[in-house]
Design an enzyme around this catalytic site. Structure first.
Site, PDB file in Angstrom:
ATOM      1  N   GLU A 298      37.314  25.496  47.267  1.00 30.96           N
ATOM      2  CA  GLU A 298      38.297  26.467  47.728  1.00 30.96           C
ATOM      3  C   GLU A 298      39.572  26.427  46.887  1.00 30.96           C
ATOM      4  O   GLU A 298      40.160  27.462  46.592  1.00 30.96           O
ATOM      5  CB  GLU A 298      38.634  26.215  49.204  1.00 30.96           C
ATOM      6  N   ARG A 302      40.550  29.781  44.604  1.00 31.22           N
ATOM      7  CA  ARG A 302      41.748  30.490  45.063  1.00 31.22           C
ATOM      8  C   ARG A 302      42.974  30.179  44.209  1.00 31.22           C
ATOM      9  O   ARG A 302      43.660  31.084  43.742  1.00 31.22           O
ATOM     10  CB  ARG A 302      42.046  30.139  46.528  1.00 31.22           C
ATOM     11  N   ASP A 430      25.360  31.289  48.370  1.00 32.91           N
ATOM     12  CA  ASP A 430      25.626  32.580  47.744  1.00 32.91           C
ATOM     13  C   ASP A 430      26.098  32.535  46.296  1.00 32.91           C
ATOM     14  O   ASP A 430      25.455  33.061  45.387  1.00 32.91           O
ATOM     15  CB  ASP A 430      26.635  33.370  48.591  1.00 32.91           C
ATOM     16  N   GLU A 565      33.102  41.220  50.744  1.00 34.78           N
ATOM     17  CA  GLU A 565      31.858  41.306  49.963  1.00 34.78           C
ATOM     18  C   GLU A 565      31.292  42.720  49.863  1.00 34.78           C
ATOM     19  O   GLU A 565      30.823  43.138  48.794  1.00 34.78           O
ATOM     20  CB  GLU A 565      30.803  40.357  50.548  1.00 34.78           C
ATOM     21  N   THR A 654      34.587  34.355  42.075  1.00 39.96           N
ATOM     22  CA  THR A 654      34.104  34.657  43.423  1.00 39.96           C
ATOM     23  C   THR A 654      35.237  34.896  44.408  1.00 39.96           C
ATOM     24  O   THR A 654      34.996  35.219  45.564  1.00 39.96           O
ATOM     25  CB  THR A 654      33.172  33.537  43.923  1.00 39.96           C
TER      26      THR A 654
END
Length: 664
Positions: A298, A302, A430, A565, A654
């Site tokens: 994360e 980010r 994913d 998404e 992502t």
């Protein structure tokens, strides 16, 4: 004894007596010495010196008057030529171009920030910088700075964060009325993060595209961002995320996630005033030496991704320096017995460890940090970051798979997949598949083993996970749970249509695009079939009874987290096919967000039930990715400019942070 003045009349002798309470101060030796020297000069010498002084003074006045005449006469002229941010010493050189019209200067790129030398065109919308120009009218510009930015093209001598100096050319932020003049060049010394009164920092944007004005739908998205930012700024500034209902803040890592996640969104939308206040926070308040445990994945997607993207768009070395420091503080995660990194690390002590809930790392997490760490190596010249993440991918590729598909847990000590773990393209699986393709694209399609792994995985999905509903034939991606098929699909899976579309755009099989279109239709139906027009977090699909609805949502799965998404895939498909239906679907989704998740006073909130229009139950949380991803992809979806962040020159991580594609 007094000095004798031969050219004066004789003086009378006299005695002078001074009465004072305090003893007289001795005459200044320096003053006395200068007077002696002057008195010793002849009258001719004194005359010559006085004449020289008079001529010099007159010349100085004449030159100063000429320089003043060259300065702009009024504030309007100044506003058209440049923007000055007095608090940060950041000067943006303005350039307004006609839509779609390219110039040689617009195609230049700062080689210090893009070592592959890729040409980039600048992109700014017609209304970009309005807020800054209002502030600018109140700003006094030093003539030294004004002279530098009056030139339409700036030649930059830039000291990068690694201590090397590289000279390059570029032009600043667009949006003014300045014509490009190739012949005029001014050298400006830049020092990243310069203090006020020091060297001037001139970011050179790396945006793509022409001067297409924002569409009405884009403007609506920008207003949504402003509303979200208003709530965050008022109630949660500097914290990770906003709690819009309770008007409070929440922290996960204490790294200002919403600020860093939103930097490139603000830049792309032209919200320069908001961008500058966010930059100031990063410079002064983003402290990375902090006694807090953070999640490697994360924090990478980010914060590291957000800093690198902001660096590429603004060419501001502050962001790269912060990114380098963060990368160093995350590196202890890779000190595991295997090549698999630990999931968490303390940013102060450097102590890394598995997650609190178990011994395993999540497969998608350890394989979805590669774009960012590779880019960090590419920009700093230090190969250690790339080497660490490449070893992870090499190890994962050496493990046995099921038709290219992998389990969702891997142990950092043994380096092995957890036996019997679920295989899914949803949560925890994913972005492994996403980053196989995107790493291949990032390197200019030079690492074919990554492409081959991706193609094998898509074939495995088509064979093992793709099914159709009994009623209307909606295609979806299911899961393998302990070897058995489950018709469950997370909203997270809806990234896949976009990934498939970009793969086809880069030469992969046409069946990928056809599957992308079918899955995008299903993802949109997850919104359209709900009373609120918003998708649940998880859906189950009916594959047995034609008389029942295609989609079933269990009570525990009715929440919506403002996820990106589906609109991400709609953006890719519209950009690559031009089919208007993807825009229409995106607009309906945006309107549903506005109707059911917008909080009066500022902010948006995730909701507890997409089935209840009267009481959707605010969950009192605005995820940072709503500003960093969802609104960004909606803004790009509604853009009429196909070159705005060209998919041939940028790859999105992502978390929707665009990073440049390298040339092999």
């Amino acid at each position: 004894m007094y000095p004798v003045y031969y050219d004066s009349a004789p003086r009378r002798d006299f005695i002078s007596v001074m009465v004072s309470k305090e003893p007289p101060e001795p005459p200044s030796k320096r003053r006395q010495s200068c007077r002696r020297m002057w008195n010793r000069l002849s009258r001719l010498q004194r005359t010559i010196i006085c004449a020289i002084l008079v001529v010099g003074a007159m010349s100085g006045l004449y030159i100063a008057n000429g320089l003043m005449n060259e300065l702009p006469d009024d504030k309007d002229t100044l506003s058209q030529r440049h923007q000055v941010f007095p608090n940060d010493n950041v000067v943006h050189v303005m350039d307004q171009r006609h839509p779609g019209k390219d110039t040689e200067a617009n195609q230049r790129r700062d080689s210090n920030n893009d070592k592959d030398g890729e040409d980039q065109k600048l992109h700014f919308e017609q209304e970009r910088g309005k807020g800054i120009m209002e502030r600018e009218e109140k700003t006094k510009v030093k003539p030294k700075i004004a002279d530098a930015v009056m030139q339409p093209e700036v030649k930059v001598q830039k000291e990068n964060v690694m201590g090397n100096q590289e000279e390059d050319e570029g032009i600043g932020a667009a949006g003014g009325n300045l014509e490009v003049n190739e012949e005029k060049k001014t050298k400006v010394q830049i020092k990243d993060g310069a203090d006020a009164g020091g060297d001037v920092q001139v970011p050179v944007p790396n945006m793509e595209g022409g001067m297409a004005a924002q569409t009405a739908q884009q403007k609506a998205v920008v207003e949504a961002f402003k509303h979200a930012w208003k709530g965050y700024k008022q109630y949660a500034w500097g914290h990770d995320e906003l709690k819009p209902i309770s008007k409070a803040a929440s922290d996960w890592f204490g790294l200002g996630l919403t600020i860093v996640d939103s930097l490139d969104t603000m830049w792309i939308m032209g919200l320069m005033e908001e961008f500058e206040e966010a930059r100031r926070w990063v410079e002064k308040d983003l402290v990375l030496k902090k006694n807090v445990d953070v999640n490697l994945f994360e924090t990478t997607i980010r914060v590291l991704g957000g800093l690198l993207s902001a660096f590429h768009l603004s060419n501001d070395g502050l962001f790269l320096e912060k990114a380098r420091e963060l990368g160093d503080r995350l590196m202890p995660c890779f000190n595991s017995p295997s090549k698999i990194p630990y999931s968490d690390v303390n940013l102060d002590t450097g102590k890394a460890h598995p997650p609190r809930w178990g011994p395993d790392s999540t497969t998608s997490e350890v394989t979805s940090i590669q774009l960012e760490f590779r880019e960090l190596s590419h920009q700093t010249g230090n190969d250690k970051y790339k080497k660490a993440v490449d070893e992870v991918m090499d190890h994962i590729q050496s493990l046995p798979k099921e038709n290219g598909l992998i389990p969702i847990f891997v142990n950092a000590r043994s380096g092995q997949f957890r036996a019997g773990a679920t295989i899914t393209v949803g949560a925890r699986g994913d972005s492994y598949y996403e980053y196989l393709l995107k790493q291949w694209l990032q390197t200019g399609k030079s690492e074919d083993k990554l492409r081959d792994e991706y193609v094998a995985a898509i074939e495995g999905m088509q064979k093992n996970l793709v099914r159709s509903t009994a009623a209307n034939g909606l295609k979806f991606i299911g899961e393998l749970v302990r070897g058995s098929f489950s018709p469950k699909m997370d909203h997270l899976v809806c990234f896949l249509p976009g990934t498939l579309a970009i793969g086809h755009h880069n030469g992969l099989d046409p069946s990928h695009l056809e599957l992308a279109k079918e899955l995008a239709k299903t993802c949109y139906q997850m919104y359209a079939d709900m009373p609120t027009g918003l998708s649940p977090e998880i859906a189950y699909f009916n594959i047995q009874n034609p008389g029942k609805p295609d989609i079933e949502v269990k009570n525990a799965d009715t929440h919506n987290l403002l996820r990106p998404e589906t609109v991400e895939s709609l953006f890719y498909l519209y950009r690559l096919t031009g089919d208007q239906q993807y825009r229409d679907w995106g607009w309906k989704i945006f309107q549903a967000f506005e109707k059911y998740t917008k909080v009066p006073g500022g902010g948006y909130s995730s909701i507890g039930s997409v089935k209840d229009t009267k009481n959707p139950r605010f969950r009192d949380k605005m995820e940072s990715f709503f500003l960093g991803e969802t609104l960004k992809y909606l803004f790009l979806l509604f853009s009429d400019d196909p070159n705005l962040l060209s998919l041939d020159k940028y790859v999105f991580n992502t978390e929707a942070h665009p990073l440049p594609i390298w040339r092999p």
